[in-house]
Design a protein around this motif. Structure first.
Motif, mmCIF file in Angstrom:
data_model
loop_
_atom_site.group_PDB
_atom_site.id
_atom_site.type_symbol
_atom_site.label_atom_id
_atom_site.label_comp_id
_atom_site.label_asym_id
_atom_site.label_seq_id
_atom_site.Cartn_x
_atom_site.Cartn_y
_atom_site.Cartn_z
ATOM 1 N N GLY A 43 23.191 59.947 153.258
ATOM 2 C CA GLY A 43 23.758 60.193 151.935
ATOM 3 C C GLY A 43 25.234 60.458 152.052
ATOM 4 N N GLY A 44 25.724 61.194 151.097
ATOM 5 C CA GLY A 44 27.133 61.543 151.104
ATOM 6 C C GLY A 44 27.447 62.603 152.138
ATOM 7 N N ARG A 45 28.694 62.907 152.201
ATOM 8 C CA ARG A 45 29.129 63.952 153.122
ATOM 9 C C ARG A 45 28.891 65.311 152.489
ATOM 10 N N THR A 46 28.978 66.326 153.312
ATOM 11 C CA THR A 46 28.831 67.688 152.843
ATOM 12 C C THR A 46 30.046 68.491 153.301
ATOM 13 N N SER A 47 30.087 69.760 152.972
ATOM 14 C CA SER A 47 31.217 70.605 153.370
ATOM 15 C C SER A 47 30.696 71.838 154.088
ATOM 16 N N ALA A 48 31.593 72.532 154.759
ATOM 17 C CA ALA A 48 31.224 73.782 155.422
ATOM 18 C C ALA A 48 30.737 74.787 154.386
ATOM 19 N N ALA A 49 31.367 74.817 153.232
ATOM 20 C CA ALA A 49 30.947 75.744 152.171
ATOM 21 C C ALA A 49 29.537 75.408 151.684
ATOM 22 N N ASP A 50 29.239 74.119 151.537
ATOM 23 C CA ASP A 50 27.895 73.714 151.121
ATOM 24 C C ASP A 50 26.862 74.074 152.185
ATOM 25 N N LEU A 51 27.203 73.842 153.453
ATOM 26 C CA LEU A 51 26.282 74.186 154.533
ATOM 27 C C LEU A 51 26.054 75.696 154.585
ATOM 28 N N ALA A 52 27.101 76.470 154.337
ATOM 29 C CA ALA A 52 26.965 77.926 154.308
ATOM 30 C C ALA A 52 26.026 78.343 153.176
ATOM 31 N N ALA A 53 26.198 77.731 152.019
ATOM 32 C CA ALA A 53 25.335 78.060 150.876
ATOM 33 C C ALA A 53 23.879 77.686 151.158
ATOM 34 N N GLU A 54 23.671 76.541 151.782
ATOM 35 C CA GLU A 54 22.306 76.085 152.091
ATOM 36 C C GLU A 54 21.623 76.968 153.125
ATOM 37 N N THR A 55 22.376 77.463 154.077
ATOM 38 C CA THR A 55 21.792 78.213 155.187
ATOM 39 C C THR A 55 21.823 79.723 154.989
ATOM 40 N N GLY A 56 22.678 80.195 154.087
ATOM 41 C CA GLY A 56 22.839 81.631 153.908
ATOM 42 C C GLY A 56 23.767 82.264 154.933
ATOM 43 N N LEU A 57 24.450 81.432 155.722
ATOM 44 C CA LEU A 57 25.399 81.934 156.717
ATOM 45 C C LEU A 57 26.771 82.125 156.073
ATOM 46 N N PRO A 58 27.579 83.044 156.597
ATOM 47 C CA PRO A 58 28.934 83.221 156.059
ATOM 48 C C PRO A 58 29.787 81.965 156.284
ATOM 49 N N VAL A 59 30.621 81.653 155.318
ATOM 50 C CA VAL A 59 31.487 80.473 155.410
ATOM 51 C C VAL A 59 32.338 80.494 156.683
ATOM 52 N N PRO A 60 32.980 81.618 157.057
ATOM 53 C CA PRO A 60 33.787 81.603 158.283
ATOM 54 C C PRO A 60 32.963 81.265 159.534
ATOM 55 N N THR A 61 31.717 81.705 159.570
ATOM 56 C CA THR A 61 30.847 81.385 160.713
ATOM 57 C C THR A 61 30.571 79.890 160.759
ATOM 58 N N VAL A 62 30.243 79.303 159.620
ATOM 59 C CA VAL A 62 29.967 77.864 159.568
ATOM 60 C C VAL A 62 31.227 77.078 159.923
ATOM 61 N N GLN A 63 32.383 77.524 159.462
ATOM 62 C CA GLN A 63 33.633 76.838 159.803
ATOM 63 C C GLN A 63 33.877 76.872 161.312
ATOM 64 N N LYS A 64 33.623 78.015 161.936
ATOM 65 C CA LYS A 64 33.772 78.140 163.390
ATOM 66 C C LYS A 64 32.794 77.202 164.098
ATOM 67 N N LEU A 65 31.560 77.144 163.623
ATOM 68 C CA LEU A 65 30.558 76.269 164.220
ATOM 69 C C LEU A 65 30.928 74.803 164.048
ATOM 70 N N VAL A 66 31.397 74.447 162.859
ATOM 71 C CA VAL A 66 31.792 73.058 162.599
ATOM 72 C C VAL A 66 32.890 72.644 163.566
ATOM 73 N N SER A 67 33.812 73.540 163.844
ATOM 74 C CA SER A 67 34.881 73.247 164.800
ATOM 75 C C SER A 67 34.309 72.959 166.193
#
Length: 136
Positions: free
Chosen positions: A23-47
């Motif tokens: 499908g389409g792309r997603t964002s770190a913020a969307d992944l954070a919302a889906e998983t319940g993880l903090p956005v900064p944590t998801v951003q660090k993981l994405v990196s």
């Protein structure tokens, strides 16, 4: 042995990202919302996951995050190593300090143990973990 929280969260994040495959792309913020993880944590993981070649990031309009290769070609071992580095149960295998390294008769056998552990984790594809409960 226990995975670090960051490795655990990386697996959770990759499972969420895999649900966007095809499908389409997603964002770190969307992944954070889906998983319940903090956005900064998801951003660090994405990196970290991006540096390991597991997630691809595209900038600009229509940009976002997507898996860099098919979910079936990404293993739990790939994800853990992206966050933790090489899978090794003991520090001596990686050249770390050990008080008994000079006299240790077990040290030559640790690579076999580590390879077996990595092999077990490598045999679990992301697709298997990303299935919802109803599909499992």
């Amino acid at each position: 042995m226990r995975l670090s929280n960051l490795a655990d969260y990386a697996i959770v994040t990759m499972c969420a990202a895999s649900r966007h495959c095809g499908g389409g792309r997603t964002s770190a913020a969307d992944l954070a919302a889906e998983t319940g993880l903090p956005v900064p944590t998801v951003q660090k993981l994405v990196s970290k996951l991006s540096a390991a070649g597991l997630i691809r990031s595209t900038r600009g309009a229509g940009g976002g995050l997507q898996l860099a290769r098919p979910a079936a070609a990404i293993s739990v071992a790939d994800i853990v190593e992206a966050v933790e580095g090489p899978i090794a149960l003991t520090a001596c295998v990686e050249g770390g300090d050990c008080a008994v390294s000079e006299d240790c008769s077990v040290r030559p056998h640790w690579p076999v143990v580590n390879d077996a552990l990595r092999g077990a984790l490598a045999a679990i594809p992301l697709t298997q973990l990303a299935r919802t409960k109803e599909m499992a």
